[in-house]
Every structure is written in C-alpha cells, then in structure tokens.
Design a protein around this motif. Structure first.
Motif, PDB file in Angstrom:
ATOM      1  N   ASP A  24     -12.928  38.360  10.612  1.00 38.72           N
ATOM      2  CA  ASP A  24     -13.643  39.290   9.745  1.00 38.72           C
ATOM      3  C   ASP A  24     -12.775  39.773   8.585  1.00 38.72           C
ATOM      4  OD1 ASP A  24     -15.873  40.697   8.988  1.00 38.72           O
ATOM      5  OD2 ASP A  24     -15.676  42.278  10.489  1.00 38.72           O
ATOM      6  N   GLU A  25     -13.446  40.211   7.529  1.00 36.26           N
ATOM      7  CA  GLU A  25     -12.775  40.877   6.416  1.00 36.26           C
ATOM      8  C   GLU A  25     -13.553  42.136   6.101  1.00 36.26           C
ATOM      9  OE1 GLU A  25     -13.676  39.954   2.415  1.00 36.26           O
ATOM     10  OE2 GLU A  25     -11.583  39.879   1.799  1.00 36.26           O
ATOM     11  N   VAL A  26     -12.874  43.287   6.104  1.00 37.51           N
ATOM     12  CA  VAL A  26     -13.540  44.538   5.728  1.00 37.51           C
ATOM     13  C   VAL A  26     -12.618  45.346   4.816  1.00 37.51           C
ATOM     14  CG1 VAL A  26     -15.135  44.904   7.661  1.00 37.51           C
ATOM     15  CG2 VAL A  26     -12.766  45.553   7.923  1.00 37.51           C
ATOM     16  N   MET A  27     -13.247  46.162   3.989  1.00 42.14           N
ATOM     17  CA  MET A  27     -12.476  47.044   3.117  1.00 42.14           C
ATOM     18  C   MET A  27     -12.028  48.255   3.937  1.00 42.14           C
ATOM     19  SD  MET A  27     -12.678  45.449   0.403  1.00 42.14           S
ATOM     20  CE  MET A  27     -13.609  43.954   0.151  1.00 42.14           C
ATOM     21  N   ALA A  28     -10.858  48.757   3.611  1.00 46.58           N
ATOM     22  CA  ALA A  28     -10.353  49.886   4.400  1.00 46.58           C
ATOM     23  C   ALA A  28      -9.424  50.744   3.567  1.00 46.58           C
ATOM     24  CB  ALA A  28      -9.608  49.364   5.623  1.00 46.58           C
ATOM     25  N   ARG A  29      -9.293  52.006   3.989  1.00 51.11           N
ATOM     26  CA  ARG A  29      -8.258  52.895   3.438  1.00 51.11           C
ATOM     27  C   ARG A  29      -7.184  53.050   4.478  1.00 51.11           C
ATOM     28  NH1 ARG A  29      -8.732  54.529  -1.694  1.00 51.11           N
ATOM     29  NH2 ARG A  29     -10.924  54.736  -2.177  1.00 51.11           N
ATOM     30  N   LEU A  30      -5.979  53.168   3.970  1.00 46.16           N
ATOM     31  CA  LEU A  30      -4.837  53.239   4.851  1.00 46.16           C
ATOM     32  C   LEU A  30      -4.393  54.692   4.972  1.00 46.16           C
ATOM     33  CD1 LEU A  30      -3.344  50.751   5.904  1.00 46.16           C
ATOM     34  CD2 LEU A  30      -1.760  51.035   4.023  1.00 46.16           C
ATOM     35  N   ALA A  31      -4.385  55.224   6.186  1.00 44.64           N
ATOM     36  CA  ALA A  31      -3.800  56.554   6.377  1.00 44.64           C
ATOM     37  C   ALA A  31      -2.422  56.347   6.996  1.00 44.64           C
ATOM     38  CB  ALA A  31      -4.678  57.397   7.282  1.00 44.64           C
ATOM     39  N   VAL A  32      -1.396  56.675   6.224  1.00 41.95           N
ATOM     40  CA  VAL A  32      -0.031  56.558   6.747  1.00 41.95           C
ATOM     41  C   VAL A  32       0.229  57.834   7.545  1.00 41.95           C
ATOM     42  CG1 VAL A  32       2.401  56.309   6.140  1.00 41.95           C
ATOM     43  CG2 VAL A  32       0.656  55.186   4.740  1.00 41.95           C
ATOM     44  N   LEU A  66       3.335  53.589  11.593  1.00 48.42           N
ATOM     45  CA  LEU A  66       2.090  53.761  12.340  1.00 48.42           C
ATOM     46  C   LEU A  66       1.036  54.259  11.364  1.00 48.42           C
ATOM     47  CD1 LEU A  66       3.576  55.382  15.537  1.00 48.42           C
ATOM     48  CD2 LEU A  66       2.693  53.056  15.269  1.00 48.42           C
ATOM     49  N   VAL A  67      -0.108  53.590  11.372  1.00 45.71           N
ATOM     50  CA  VAL A  67      -1.160  53.918  10.410  1.00 45.71           C
ATOM     51  C   VAL A  67      -2.509  53.985  11.108  1.00 45.71           C
ATOM     52  CG1 VAL A  67       0.043  52.742   8.510  1.00 45.71           C
ATOM     53  CG2 VAL A  67      -1.644  51.469   9.861  1.00 45.71           C
ATOM     54  N   GLN A  68      -3.453  54.626  10.425  1.00 46.04           N
ATOM     55  CA  GLN A  68      -4.845  54.497  10.829  1.00 46.04           C
ATOM     56  C   GLN A  68      -5.588  53.836   9.679  1.00 46.04           C
ATOM     57  OE1 GLN A  68      -7.915  57.844  11.708  1.00 46.04           O
ATOM     58  NE2 GLN A  68      -7.406  56.944  13.681  1.00 46.04           N
ATOM     59  N   LEU A  69      -6.309  52.761  10.006  1.00 45.19           N
ATOM     60  CA  LEU A  69      -7.131  52.083   9.006  1.00 45.19           C
ATOM     61  C   LEU A  69      -8.532  52.662   9.101  1.00 45.19           C
ATOM     62  CD1 LEU A  69      -5.637  48.673   9.913  1.00 45.19           C
ATOM     63  CD2 LEU A  69      -5.765  49.442   7.544  1.00 45.19           C
ATOM     64  N   ILE A  70      -9.037  53.179   7.973  1.00 42.77           N
ATOM     65  CA  ILE A  70     -10.373  53.767   7.965  1.00 42.77           C
ATOM     66  C   ILE A  70     -11.286  52.785   7.235  1.00 42.77           C
ATOM     67  CG2 ILE A  70     -11.733  55.778   7.254  1.00 42.77           C
ATOM     68  CD1 ILE A  70      -8.596  57.010   7.323  1.00 42.77           C
ATOM     69  N   LEU A  71     -12.183  52.156   7.984  1.00 43.45           N
ATOM     70  CA  LEU A  71     -12.941  51.020   7.476  1.00 43.45           C
ATOM     71  C   LEU A  71     -14.199  51.466   6.738  1.00 43.45           C
ATOM     72  CD1 LEU A  71     -12.768  48.703  10.638  1.00 43.45           C
ATOM     73  CD2 LEU A  71     -10.971  49.329   9.038  1.00 43.45           C
ATOM     74  N   GLU A  72     -14.600  50.669   5.749  1.00 46.84           N
ATOM     75  CA  GLU A  72     -15.821  50.986   5.008  1.00 46.84           C
ATOM     76  C   GLU A  72     -17.056  50.407   5.682  1.00 46.84           C
ATOM     77  OE1 GLU A  72     -15.166  50.116   0.827  1.00 46.84           O
ATOM     78  OE2 GLU A  72     -13.321  51.301   0.847  1.00 46.84           O
ATOM     79  N   SER A  73     -16.861  49.494   6.602  1.00 43.45           N
ATOM     80  CA  SER A  73     -17.981  49.010   7.427  1.00 43.45           C
ATOM     81  C   SER A  73     -17.423  48.681   8.808  1.00 43.45           C
ATOM     82  CB  SER A  73     -18.642  47.794   6.782  1.00 43.45           C
ATOM     83  OG  SER A  73     -17.672  46.843   6.454  1.00 43.45           O
ATOM     84  N   PRO A  74     -18.273  48.745   9.836  1.00 40.29           N
ATOM     85  CA  PRO A  74     -17.748  48.582  11.190  1.00 40.29           C
ATOM     86  C   PRO A  74     -17.306  47.164  11.511  1.00 40.29           C
ATOM     87  CG  PRO A  74     -20.132  48.913  11.231  1.00 40.29           C
ATOM     88  CD  PRO A  74     -19.716  49.047   9.820  1.00 40.29           C
ATOM     89  N   THR A  75     -16.341  47.065  12.410  1.00 41.60           N
ATOM     90  CA  THR A  75     -15.935  45.776  12.942  1.00 41.60           C
ATOM     91  C   THR A  75     -15.623  45.977  14.423  1.00 41.60           C
ATOM     92  OG1 THR A  75     -14.535  43.834  12.541  1.00 41.60           O
ATOM     93  CG2 THR A  75     -13.436  45.963  12.501  1.00 41.60           C
ATOM     94  N   VAL A  76     -15.218  44.917  15.120  1.00 40.55           N
ATOM     95  CA  VAL A  76     -14.744  45.075  16.497  1.00 40.55           C
ATOM     96  C   VAL A  76     -13.372  44.439  16.623  1.00 40.55           C
ATOM     97  CG1 VAL A  76     -16.916  45.330  17.762  1.00 40.55           C
ATOM     98  CG2 VAL A  76     -16.099  43.048  17.180  1.00 40.55           C
TER      99      VAL A  76
END
Ligand SMILES: Nc1nc2c(ncn2[C@@H]2O[C@H](COP(=O)(O)OP(=O)(O)OP(=O)(O)O)[C@@H](O)[C@H]2O)c(=O)[nH]1
Ligand SMILES: [Mg+2]
Length: 502
Positions: free
Chosen positions: A303-311, A324-334
């Motif tokens: 899959d490819e999804v757009m995301a924002r990176l929270a450092v 360590l980051v949290q990726l906040i996705l613009e559309s869902p994935t699994v």
C-alpha cells in the motif's frame, strides 16, 4: 504433488539496465506483458515469472520491477516481501540514481539476501568490469549485499546466466521461512479478471493458510468474500500457505472494488488504522533533516498512503539518525507490528527513510512523554516484554492471549507462553476461572482494587448514617475503568482480607 516452497526474488535497479531482459534470458518468459510496455520498451507494472527448474527443490519466482523514477511506488510494493534481491547494474552505465534508491528501499524493507548482476557485459571490456566491481564493492559495504556474488552477465550472448542460476539456487537454500502467526494474511499486489472465472487477487501469503471455500475479508475496506478457488503457479489448488505466491478467485467482488495495497486476510483479523507507531531510520544520504509534521508518502505492505510524521522525542531527525515516531495517515490502512515501511518526501520526490511498525493501533500520543517512549521501546523488545506492555496498555479491560497476539503481530503460542511466565511471576492477574486466557496487568489490578476500596470509604464518609453501600452504586463507578468480572474478584479479595464485609 505438494507445491514446492517458493523463493521470491525481486529485481531492482535503474531504468533500462536490463532487469526484464535478464529475467527473460533466465526463464524464457518476458515479464513485460502489457502492449504499452512492449511499445515503450520499459516496465510499467510488476512482472511475475516462475523459473522452470525441475531438479531444484524449491521454486524460484521473479518479481520484476520498473526502474523508472515515476514508478517507485510500484517497485516498493513489489519489493515489500521478497526473499532475495537481484540488484541489476548495467556494466556500461554503472551505479545510477535509481540503483541507489532501489538499494536504499531494499535495505529499509529488511531484505537480507541477494546478489548483484553486472548486465550488458557484452558492451564493456575487462578493465571496465574490474573497475565497476571495485565501485560496487564500496557501494554495498556494510549492507546485506556486502560480500554477495557480483556476476557479469549478458542477456545477448548468454555469458553468466548459468552462474546467476546457480547463485539464485544457493540464495534460495539460505532463505529462511518467515515466522508464522498462523493467521491468513496476503497483501494484494495484483488484481485481474479471468474470463469465466471472475475476479482474482494475487500476492504473497505472509501468514497462515487459505483454502477454497474460506471466507476472507479485504482490508481496510471491510469487504467480505468467499474464496471460490486458489491458484498457485497457474494451477488450481485446494489451499495455499505462508511464503507462497497465491491467486484467489473471490466471489461476488468486482474488480473495481479491489486494488493493490489492500490486504486479503482472515475475517476480523486486522484492524484498519489511521495511526502507526514506528521506529524511523533516516537515510544517511538525505540532504535535509526530517521534521516534525512533515508530510510524507508511506509505503507499507503493498500500500501507499499519505501521512504526517509526528516526531515523539524532538523536532527533527537528522541524516543517519533513528527516532520513535507516530505516522498519522490520511486514509486507513492495515499493518502488523514488525512490518517494514518506507517513506518518501514530495519535493524533491525521494526516499528519505523507513523502519519498522511497533504498534499498528496506537492511541494519539503526547509528545515528549517518557512513558509513551518507554512503552514503544517495550513493544519493540522481546515477546515477554512486549506482551507485558500490551496488558499494561489494555488497562482495565481484561485482554485475552489471542487478542494480545493479534495486537502484537506475534504467534499465539509465543504470547501464551509469555503470559504463563508473567502469571507465574505475579505480573498478570487471571480475572476469572471461566476465562483462563484473560488477564489484567498486576499494576492495573492493584490500582483498581485501591480505587474500589476508596470508593466504599468515600461513600460512608459522605453518607455517615447509612449502614450499607448498595452494590449498584459501587458497580456504576467501577465500570468506567474496569469490568464486572474484575470487580467481583476484587470484592472477594477485599472481603477475604477483612477489609470489607458483604
Ligand atoms: N547489449 C545488451 N543489451 C541489453 C542487455 N540486456 C538488456 N539490453 C537492452 O537494454 C534495454 C533495456 O532492457 P530492459 O531489460 O528493458 O531494462 P529494464 O531494466 O527492465 O528497464 P525498466 O524495466 O524500464 O526499468 C533493451 O533495449 C535491451 O535490449 C545485454 O545484456 N546486452
Ligand atoms: Mg523492465
């Protein structure tokens, strides 16, 4: 006859360096099948070709990827679950832009085996070949290709083809089976229809097995379907399992509902998510540091999804650094913990890093929180440590070993063994004899017990004249943080300890 174990070999390398020509020379089959590919003389879609090698105990399957910079997304999907890589470098042109980028992607995806083919050897002399060998040696130093075979080969004269076949067989023998959590999961990399047969999805099985007649779910879209037929290597089979290239004929689903990037899996076994906790490794070669809130393309599975990176621990991650980051996705994935991923930036459009998923269904996190970071580190650790963290995170909701295994992306047997150890060590509490696989973490249980005791005390402070506290009052407050079975256990204990009287 049982199906031979597949060894999936992904090609990689710059455009026009002879990847597809090499696959064709090795197998006799052209991986480029689209009219547009033939017309333009370049690969656009992934090509899947089986090497006919009756004397070999395994089955080599090539996934041929496009080299064009615009198709990196396709390349990353193709490379996502290969057992070995064949890095193709044209002897006349040498190491080029997408040689570097594809190589970075292979490393970020955790590919561990491979070889280098110096193609078009017929176009250069021995001096040039020797020079290039030296350059390739330094290029791959310290990577999974350090010390790997580097083979001059020509798809025109046939020089080197036998040697490549021998090297691939050797790689196949060294390829190790992936750990199997026993739950069917197959990221989809191809969708097509067969006249009179219906809609087919294909991919590499990453876990468990699938049989004709099984019900499957297509994630993250929640489409359910029955498997009408299973095909392996264009042959009808009753079943397929981990590691095998597999095609499934899905009942009642239209081609338009399906796409590369979805995952076919056991019903209810995956949870669509718009957040992923991960360890991010930034490539040493990036020109600028990666910043908090950067918008990136995330490649995970196919899959490819757009995301924002929270450092989570700072503002930036510099070249060569990890965070360590949290990726906040613009559309869902699994995804599952342990899955590898790659991220690319928009401008310039380049691969900047990648890493490993630690938690595939995390909460939103506070940044700069020691607790959050410690928890993520534990999830990345050994099974016992990770399992303990899963129970801590489940808080007052008793977690079943099976659910914990799903959440951690580890096998149920492994997590169950870890839970037994934790129980023996007094780190877990079994909530009810009726559900022996259900536990609370000891720290959570102790806290709930203190809270229940305090609630009773407060009740009598506020209502000094009353002889009894109604159970319903206690229960109403308790259920906000815990469940009824836990309350029963706590009350039994408090009574046995002489603290409360029923
Ligand atoms: N002389 C010579 N030409 C070759 C050889 N291998 C490939 N070529 C030529 O190089 C060109 C590109 O080959 P492909 O196999 O399509 O290259 P590719 O790496 O698959 O390219 P993309 O899929 O677009 O990334 C074709 O014109 C081939 O005929 C070789 O061993 N010797
Ligand atoms: Mg090609």
């Amino acid at each position: 006859m049982p199906e031979k174990e597949h060894v999936i070999v992904g090609t990689a390398g710059h455009i026009d360096h002879g990847k597809s020509a090499l696959v064709k020379a090795l197998t006799g089959i052209d991986p480029d099948t689209l009219p547009e590919e033939k017309a333009r003389g370049m690969t656009i879609e992934l090509g899947f070709v089986f090497l006919d090698d009756p004397g070999y105990e395994k089955q080599i399957v090539f996934i041929d990827v496009p080299g064009h910079e615009r198709f990196i997304k396709t390349m990353a999907a193709g490379a996502s679950h290969v057992d070995a890589a064949l890095l193709v470098i044209a002897a006349d042109e040498g190491i080029s832009v997408q040689t570097r980028e594809h190589f970075d992607i292979l490393r970020l995806l955790g590919v561990e085996l491979g070889a280098v083919a110096l193609t078009k050897s017929d176009l250069v002399d021995a001096t040039r070949l020797a020079e290039l060998r030296g350059a390739v040696g330094s290029f791959v130093r310290g990577s999974f290709l350090d010390g790997a075979p580097v083979i001059p080969v020509s798809s025109v004269t046939g020089e080197g083809l036998d040697e490549i076949r021998a090297v691939l067989r050797g790689l196949g023998r060294r390829a190790v089976r992936r750990p199997d959590n026993g739950i069917f999961r197959m990221p989809i990399d191809r969708v097509f229809t067969i006249q009179g047969f219906g809609t087919v999805v294909a991919g590499t099985v990453l876990g468990g097995a699938v049989r004709a007649g099984d019900e499957v779910e297509v994630f993250p879209d929640g489409l359910r379907s029955r498997v009408r037929g299973v095909q392996v290597h264009s042959e009808r089979k009753d079943a397929s399992a981990i590691g095998q290239r597999t095609a499934l004929n899905l009942q009642d689903l239209k081609k338009e509902e399906l796409r590369r990037g979805q995952v076919a899996g056991a019903v209810g076994s995956l949870v669509p998510t718009v957040r992923l906790d991960a360890r991010l490794d930034v490539l040493p070669s990036v020109e600028r540091e990666v910043k908090h809130r950067d918008r990136v393309r995330l490649h995970v599975g196919t899959d490819e999804v757009m995301a924002r990176l929270a450092v989570l621990e700072g503002q930036t991650v510099g070249p060569g650094a990890s965070a360590l980051v949290q990726l906040i996705l613009e559309s869902p994935t699994v995804a599952l913990p342990g899955d590898r991923f790659v991220i690319r930036t928009f401008s310039p459009l380049v691969t900047i890093g990648g890493g490993q998923v630690l938690d595939a269904s995390p909460e939103r996190h506070k940044r700069f929180s020691g607790e959050v970071v410690e928890g993520m580190r534990r999830l990345a650790g050994g099974t016992r440590e990770a399992a303990e963290e899963a129970f801590v995170q489940a808080a007052g909701k008793p977690l079943d070993v099976n659910q914990a295994a799903l959440k951690l992306g580890r096998s149920e047997a492994e997590v169950s063994a870890a839970a037994d150890e934790l129980l023996d060590a007094g780190r877990l509490v079994r909530v009810s004899a009726k559900a022996p696989g259900n536990y609370l973490h000891r720290s959570v249980y102790d806290r709930l017990k203190k809270e229940a005791e305090a609630a009773v005390r407060e009740y009598f402070e506020r209502n000094p004249g009353r002889p009894l506290m109604p159970y319903a009052d206690l229960r109403a407050g308790f259920l906000k943080r815990g469940d009824a079975r836990t309350l029963k256990l706590i009350l039994d204990e408090l009574c046995a300890e002489g603290i409360l009287t029923r």
